[in-house]
Structures are given as C-alpha cells and as structure tokens.
Design an enzyme around this catalytic site. Structure first.
Site, PDB file in Angstrom:
ATOM      1  N   ASP A  38       0.852  -1.189   0.000  1.00 50.91           N
ATOM      2  CA  ASP A  38       0.000   0.000   0.000  1.00 50.91           C
ATOM      3  C   ASP A  38       0.884   1.233   0.000  1.00 50.91           C
ATOM      4  O   ASP A  38       1.976   1.226   0.580  1.00 50.91           O
ATOM      5  CB  ASP A  38      -0.910   0.005   1.233  1.00 50.91           C
ATOM      6  N   ASP A  60       3.936   1.541  -4.405  1.00 54.56           N
ATOM      7  CA  ASP A  60       3.372   2.539  -5.306  1.00 54.56           C
ATOM      8  C   ASP A  60       3.079   1.833  -6.624  1.00 54.56           C
ATOM      9  O   ASP A  60       3.994   1.509  -7.385  1.00 54.56           O
ATOM     10  CB  ASP A  60       4.366   3.683  -5.523  1.00 54.56           C
ATOM     11  N   VAL A  61       1.805   1.580  -6.882  1.00 51.04           N
ATOM     12  CA  VAL A  61       1.436   0.779  -8.056  1.00 51.04           C
ATOM     13  C   VAL A  61       1.690   1.514  -9.362  1.00 51.04           C
ATOM     14  O   VAL A  61       1.655   0.898 -10.437  1.00 51.04           O
ATOM     15  CB  VAL A  61      -0.043   0.319  -7.996  1.00 51.04           C
ATOM     16  N   TYR A 152     -13.884   8.047 -12.783  1.00 50.30           N
ATOM     17  CA  TYR A 152     -13.837   6.735 -12.121  1.00 50.30           C
ATOM     18  C   TYR A 152     -14.465   5.676 -13.023  1.00 50.30           C
ATOM     19  O   TYR A 152     -13.892   4.594 -13.217  1.00 50.30           O
ATOM     20  CB  TYR A 152     -14.565   6.801 -10.780  1.00 50.30           C
ATOM     21  N   LYS A 156     -12.715   2.296 -14.670  1.00 49.35           N
ATOM     22  CA  LYS A 156     -13.204   0.941 -14.412  1.00 49.35           C
ATOM     23  C   LYS A 156     -13.685   0.263 -15.693  1.00 49.35           C
ATOM     24  O   LYS A 156     -13.597  -0.970 -15.820  1.00 49.35           O
ATOM     25  CB  LYS A 156     -14.302   0.967 -13.346  1.00 49.35           C
TER      26      LYS A 156
END
Length: 275
Positions: A38, A60-61, A152, A156
């Site tokens: 996370d 950190d994605v 958002y 998605k």
C-alpha cells in the site's frame, strides 16, 4: 474453498484498509500466504502486524521499480506468486468538466496504469510456470456509467476491457484473469454519498468472499452481489434512452451529485489527493 486457497501465495495491492484488507483477512484465515502492499506504509504495517501477515510493505502501483520490488520480495519470502489481486484504486466525485487535470491524471495513474502494470509484471512470472491468477477489482461502474464519477467510471471500464483482452490473448496458458465488480461498498471511498432505490451497499467482506470464490473456481466476471450483476447486464440490453430513464427513476444519478454530503468526503479527498 479452504483446500483451494490454503498454501497459495497471494499479493494484494491497496491492502492496508477497506476491501483490500478484507480480502487479506479472509485469505489469511483460510491458510493462504498473504502479502499486502500500500502507498500508506504505516497503515499497511499496522494492518499486517494485526493479522500476522508475513509481509506488509509500501507499494506505489504507478511505479515499475516499486511494483517489481514488491513482487520480488513476495517471491523471495513466500515463494512463487500464485495470485495477484490488483485492488488499489481511487475515486473522485464531482463535475467531469470541472475536475482538475491533476485529479483526472491521478485516477488514471492508479486505477488503470497500476492495474495494467501489475497484470504485466505478475503474468510475466506466471506464464513460464503455466499457472497463476490475476484478479482485478473493477466496479459495477465498469459497465454502468454514473453521474458525478465520470473519470472513475472511465477507469473501471478500462479495467474490464483490458482484463478481458489479456485473458483472450492468453487463452490456454494456464493463467486465469478475472474482474470483480462490486456495487457501492461501505468503505471510506463512498463516505457521504447517497443511496438509490432498491440498492443495498455491499460490505468489504462480500467482496472478499467473491475473491475467495473466484480463486477456488475461476470466472471471468463476478458481480457483487451476483443478483445485481444479472440486473445490470439485463439493463444493458435495453435501448439507451430506456435504460437512462430507468436509472433516473431509481435515483442512481443523484447518489454522487445532489444527494452527496461533500463535507463527509474531505478526509478521504485530502488523504488520496482527489480533491
């Protein structure tokens, strides 16, 4: 379920709180070897210590070296990666045309680029072994656009389309790809939002059960709850004007707009940089 999950090495992004933590809790309880990453390192470590996880660390994605280092550490400490759950995600609420450019970019960086990067890095490890599972957390917003959260929904939609295409490319490889699509789920992410008629929010534990289930029996798409998923897909078969009128009757368009209590979202927006 237990026999299908026990012993599997599972890495979860955004695992410090909310849905990610619920997934980690269920999988750890069932005997999986769970690691969480996370951006909030302190909370990740607190959550990991509380559960007794073998690994809880900063991730950190959006950064390839960070994601690569995370997966390297997972495999060094726990063994070959069996499952990656790309759960990390953000939401911004407000007018699409007035949304600051840096907020739009932030959502795409985390929700889309982070999922794509994680899927690439995990799949590259799984394909030579001809086994593995990448589970990407989408949303009912992956198939139903909703006023007030345009960016958002766009992210998605991207998660769903990308995951489906990758699954098709790797058909027969032994690696599975799934999208979990929850309805509104009671976490900090939806603080202050309204409610539509006839819809009940999910709990993080509901999403966790769906993830456990799809590990045990891989499926390409799983809605949470499943019953709502059938309704959503049926609605998509209606003429667009009829579907949008139906949504107005239910009040789904007010959930993130006129029914929103913006002051209740301030803490989330500050923490995530989505204000």
């Amino acid at each position: 379920m237990t026999s299908s999950v026990a012993g599997k090495v599972v890495a979860i992004t955004g695992g410090a709180r909310g849905i990610g933590l619920a997934i980690a809790t269920d999988l750890h309880r069932l005997g999986a070897k769970v690691a969480i990453g996370d951006i909030d390192e302190a909370t990740a470590k607190e959550s990991g210590d509380r559960l007794g996880l073998a690994l809880a660390t900063r991730l950190d994605v959006t950064d390839r070296p960070s994601f690569t280092g995370f997966l390297d550490t997972v495999e060094d400490k726990l063994g070959p990666l069996d499952v990656l759950v790309n759960n990390a995600g953000l939401i911004a609420v407000g007018s699409a045309v007035d949304e600051p450019d840096d907020v739009t970019q932030r959502l795409f960086d985390v929700n889309v680029h982070g999922v794509i990067l994680g899927t690439k890095l995990a799949t590259q490890r799984m394909l030579p072994r001809r086994r593995g599972h990448v589970i990407n957390i989408g949303s009912l917003g992956s198939v139903l656009p909703t006023e007030g959260i345009a960016t958002y929904c766009a992210t998605k939609h991207a998660v769903l389309g990308y995951t489906d295409a990758v699954r098709m490319e790797n058909h027969g490889s032994g690696v599975h790809f799934s999208v979990i699509m929850p309805t509104l789920t009671n976490t900090e992410m939806i603080a202050g939002v309204g409610h539509a008629k006839g819809f009940k929010n999910a709990e993080p534990s509901d999403v966790a059960r769906a993830v456990v289930g799809v590990i045990a029996k891989p499926e390409s798409h799983v809605a949470v709850p499943r019953s709502l998923g059938r309704t959503v897909w049926a609605q998509r078969l209606l003429p667009q004007s009829v579907a949008e009128a139906f949504a107005r009757v239910l009040g789904t368009g007010r959930v993130f707009t006129s029914d929103l209590e913006r002051e209740k979202r301030e803490a989330y927006a500050r923490r995530t940089g989505t204000s």
